[in-house]
Design a protein around this motif. Structure first.
Motif, PDB file in Angstrom:
ATOM      1  N   MET A   1       0.933  -1.341  -0.214  1.00  0.00           N
ATOM      2  CA  MET A   1      -0.114   0.060   0.219  1.00  0.00           C
ATOM      3  C   MET A   1       1.004   1.304   0.015  1.00  0.00           C
ATOM      4  N   GLY A   2       1.497   1.713   1.164  1.00  0.00           N
ATOM      5  CA  GLY A   2       2.377   2.603   1.318  1.00  0.00           C
ATOM      6  C   GLY A   2       2.456   3.876   0.432  1.00  0.00           C
ATOM      7  N   ASN A   3       3.370   4.202  -0.199  1.00  0.00           N
ATOM      8  CA  ASN A   3       3.489   5.469  -1.136  1.00  0.00           C
ATOM      9  C   ASN A   3       2.436   5.751  -2.023  1.00  0.00           C
ATOM     10  N   ALA A   4       1.892   4.828  -2.516  1.00  0.00           N
ATOM     11  CA  ALA A   4       0.826   4.721  -3.731  1.00  0.00           C
ATOM     12  C   ALA A   4      -0.436   5.172  -2.999  1.00  0.00           C
ATOM     13  N   SER A   5      -0.987   4.653  -1.787  1.00  0.00           N
ATOM     14  CA  SER A   5      -1.912   4.961  -1.222  1.00  0.00           C
ATOM     15  C   SER A   5      -1.774   6.489  -0.790  1.00  0.00           C
ATOM     16  N   SER A   6      -0.807   6.561  -0.272  1.00  0.00           N
ATOM     17  CA  SER A   6      -0.397   7.942   0.284  1.00  0.00           C
ATOM     18  C   SER A   6      -0.580   9.222  -0.825  1.00  0.00           C
ATOM     19  N   ALA A   7      -0.035   8.852  -1.983  1.00  0.00           N
ATOM     20  CA  ALA A   7      -0.020   9.735  -3.000  1.00  0.00           C
ATOM     21  C   ALA A   7      -1.687  10.060  -3.397  1.00  0.00           C
ATOM     22  N   ALA A   8      -2.125   8.764  -3.807  1.00  0.00           N
ATOM     23  CA  ALA A   8      -3.680   8.815  -3.996  1.00  0.00           C
ATOM     24  C   ALA A   8      -4.736   9.737  -3.304  1.00  0.00           C
TER      25      ALA A   8
ATOM     26  N   LEU B   1      -3.692  -7.144  13.078  1.00  0.00           N
ATOM     27  CA  LEU B   1      -3.000  -6.147  13.707  1.00  0.00           C
ATOM     28  C   LEU B   1      -3.464  -4.969  12.979  1.00  0.00           C
ATOM     29  N   THR B   2      -3.835  -5.142  11.528  1.00  0.00           N
ATOM     30  CA  THR B   2      -4.478  -3.936  10.894  1.00  0.00           C
ATOM     31  C   THR B   2      -4.874  -4.671   9.445  1.00  0.00           C
ATOM     32  N   SER B   3      -5.301  -3.870   8.523  1.00  0.00           N
ATOM     33  CA  SER B   3      -5.613  -4.701   7.171  1.00  0.00           C
ATOM     34  C   SER B   3      -4.594  -5.366   6.662  1.00  0.00           C
ATOM     35  N   GLY B   4      -4.969  -6.666   6.368  1.00  0.00           N
ATOM     36  CA  GLY B   4      -3.880  -7.449   5.576  1.00  0.00           C
ATOM     37  C   GLY B   4      -2.798  -7.937   6.518  1.00  0.00           C
ATOM     38  N   LYS B   5      -2.823  -7.587   7.836  1.00  0.00           N
ATOM     39  CA  LYS B   5      -1.634  -8.096   8.734  1.00  0.00           C
ATOM     40  C   LYS B   5      -2.250  -8.886   9.739  1.00  0.00           C
ATOM     41  N   VAL B   6      -2.401 -10.503   9.517  1.00  0.00           N
ATOM     42  CA  VAL B   6      -2.897 -11.184  10.252  1.00  0.00           C
ATOM     43  C   VAL B   6      -1.892 -12.155  11.154  1.00  0.00           C
ATOM     44  N   ALA B   7      -2.357 -12.323  12.565  1.00  0.00           N
ATOM     45  CA  ALA B   7      -1.169 -12.890  13.325  1.00  0.00           C
ATOM     46  C   ALA B   7      -2.029 -14.212  14.125  1.00  0.00           C
ATOM     47  N   LEU B   8      -1.368 -15.150  14.617  1.00  0.00           N
ATOM     48  CA  LEU B   8      -1.665 -16.208  15.250  1.00  0.00           C
ATOM     49  C   LEU B   8      -0.786 -16.724  16.235  1.00  0.00           C
ATOM     50  N   SER B   9      -1.258 -17.199  17.176  1.00  0.00           N
ATOM     51  CA  SER B   9      -0.503 -17.601  18.591  1.00  0.00           C
ATOM     52  C   SER B   9      -1.173 -18.902  18.935  1.00  0.00           C
ATOM     53  N   THR B  10      -0.372 -19.935  19.306  1.00  0.00           N
ATOM     54  CA  THR B  10      -0.865 -21.000  19.966  1.00  0.00           C
ATOM     55  C   THR B  10       0.106 -22.054  20.570  1.00  0.00           C
TER      56      THR B  10
ATOM     57  N   LEU C   1       0.462 -22.484   7.508  1.00  0.00           N
ATOM     58  CA  LEU C   1      -0.370 -21.230   7.766  1.00  0.00           C
ATOM     59  C   LEU C   1      -0.338 -20.325   6.911  1.00  0.00           C
ATOM     60  N   THR C   2       0.756 -19.984   6.318  1.00  0.00           N
ATOM     61  CA  THR C   2       1.126 -18.747   5.469  1.00  0.00           C
ATOM     62  C   THR C   2       0.554 -19.182   3.963  1.00  0.00           C
ATOM     63  N   GLU C   3       0.652 -20.538   3.604  1.00  0.00           N
ATOM     64  CA  GLU C   3       0.344 -21.011   2.273  1.00  0.00           C
ATOM     65  C   GLU C   3      -1.185 -21.013   2.350  1.00  0.00           C
ATOM     66  N   LYS C   4      -1.815 -21.824   2.925  1.00  0.00           N
ATOM     67  CA  LYS C   4      -3.194 -22.143   3.026  1.00  0.00           C
ATOM     68  C   LYS C   4      -4.048 -20.892   3.425  1.00  0.00           C
ATOM     69  N   PHE C   5      -3.967 -20.120   4.623  1.00  0.00           N
ATOM     70  CA  PHE C   5      -4.522 -18.976   4.992  1.00  0.00           C
ATOM     71  C   PHE C   5      -4.119 -17.773   4.784  1.00  0.00           C
ATOM     72  N   GLY C   6      -2.844 -17.516   4.619  1.00  0.00           N
ATOM     73  CA  GLY C   6      -2.254 -16.185   4.341  1.00  0.00           C
ATOM     74  C   GLY C   6      -1.946 -15.513   5.685  1.00  0.00           C
ATOM     75  N   ILE C   7      -1.659 -16.333   6.774  1.00  0.00           N
ATOM     76  CA  ILE C   7      -1.377 -16.011   8.000  1.00  0.00           C
ATOM     77  C   ILE C   7      -0.020 -15.814   8.093  1.00  0.00           C
ATOM     78  N   THR C   8       0.744 -14.509   8.245  1.00  0.00           N
ATOM     79  CA  THR C   8       2.036 -14.545   8.193  1.00  0.00           C
ATOM     80  C   THR C   8       2.819 -14.093   9.634  1.00  0.00           C
ATOM     81  N   HIS C   9       2.138 -13.792  10.488  1.00  0.00           N
ATOM     82  CA  HIS C   9       2.857 -13.598  11.810  1.00  0.00           C
ATOM     83  C   HIS C   9       2.418 -14.718  12.611  1.00  0.00           C
ATOM     84  N   VAL C  10       3.163 -15.848  12.779  1.00  0.00           N
ATOM     85  CA  VAL C  10       2.752 -17.146  13.383  1.00  0.00           C
ATOM     86  C   VAL C  10       3.757 -17.115  14.658  1.00  0.00           C
TER      87      VAL C  10
END
Length: 301
Positions: free
Chosen positions: A1-8, A233-242, A264-273
């Motif tokens: 998102m970053g710079n492109a969304s900020s400029a838009a 955590l915010t849009s598009g940043k999913v975390a999991l703990s177990t 979990l990253t491959e199947k569900f897009g959860i990147t912070h595990v």
């Protein structure tokens, strides 16, 4: 998102703020509640775009010793603020429409038409600028929805101006104001509920926690799972703990953290595990379900 969304957002903010001044003047000169309704939404658009822009820039700040997750949540607070502001504006327009029904007022239909047509163009450009970022950011989505509501509002005002010009039915003006307000309210509620879900650390929409748990249990070497939490955590940043109870025969180097994280990253897009691997009985034989209540009525160890 970053710079492109900020400029838009910056470009959309400039367009919106410039037209807002013209529309407020037009609403006053031509005595149009529909234009005033649209101008009020344009004001919230300008505020929403400004807050969204600040949220993106604040959200880029790195984590520190006090805010170890960083400032990602700021954009969710901005989305909640924008939704709350839209609710208040919609209620104000409904009140003004009620007053107009009680005491009808003359409306300058041709001037109303000219201002609305210009507004249609401005909103269309702003929508095009924000469309891409609205798919990946709840913050930008909030700003996009507000601009989208103004675009439809401009269409409605144009139609209403033509009807008033052709028929002299001034009651069409407050009817349009009510219609715009009621169109905005359900979409505002959706945005607010999504923001509240993130703030309450609910399981993100689109993720089936039962499917996640089933996939983890199906991984070779896993005996049991407890204390499973999934949140955004915010849009598009999913975390999991177990906590994962592993087979005693597994070596410490093979305790599945990397395997489960990759799955979990491959199947569900959860990147912070975060996975705590442990042997059976590590908590005195007590496991907890994913809401933190002891299962089976056991006392805590």
């Amino acid at each position: 998102m970053g710079n492109a969304s900020s400029a838009a957002l910056a470009k959309a903010l400039g367009l919106t703020a410039a037209f807002l001044l013209a529309e407020v003047a037009g609403a006053y000169v031509f005595n149009s509640l529909a234009l005033l309704s649209d101008a009020a939404h344009m004001l919230t658009d300008a505020l929403a775009l400004a807050v969204a822009l600040v949220a993106i820039r604040v959200g880029r700040r790195p984590a520190d010793r006090r805010r170890t997750w960083g400032y990602h949540r700021f954009e969710i607070l901005a989305a909640a603020f924008n939704a709350s502001l839209l609710f208040l504006v919609a209620l104000y327009i409904l009140y003004e429409a009620y007053q107009r029904f009680r005491e009808p007022a003359e409306v300058g239909s041709l001037g109303m038409l000219a201002v609305a047509a210009f507004g249609l163009l401005v909103n269309w450009i702003a929508m095009r600028l924000l469309a891409g970022g609205s798919e990946i950011s709840l913050n930008v989505k909030g700003a996009y929805l507000e601009v989208w509501s103004d675009f439809l509002g401009s269409v409605a005002v144009i139609v209403g101006a033509l009807v008033i010009w052709a028929t002299g039915w001034t009651w069409v003006d407050p009817v349009l104001g009510v219609g715009i307000a009621f169109w905005v309210l359900p979409r505002t509620w959706t945005l607010l509920s999504e923001a509240v879900d993130v703030l309450l650390e609910s399981v993100p929409r689109g993720i089936d926690i039962d499917a996640v748990e089933e996939a983890m249990r199906a991984t070779a070497g896993v005996r049991d799972i407890h204390d499973l939490h999934i949140w955004a955590l915010t849009s598009g940043k999913v975390a999991l703990s177990t906590h994962v109870v592993v087979e005693a025969a597994l070596s410490r180097e093979d305790r599945l953290e990397d395997v489960l994280g990759a799955m979990l990253t491959e199947k569900f897009g959860i990147t912070h595990v975060t996975v705590q691997a442990e042997l059976a009985g590590a908590h005195g034989g007590v496991t907890e379900d994913r809401w933190g209540e002891p299962e089976g009525g056991h006392a805590r160890g």
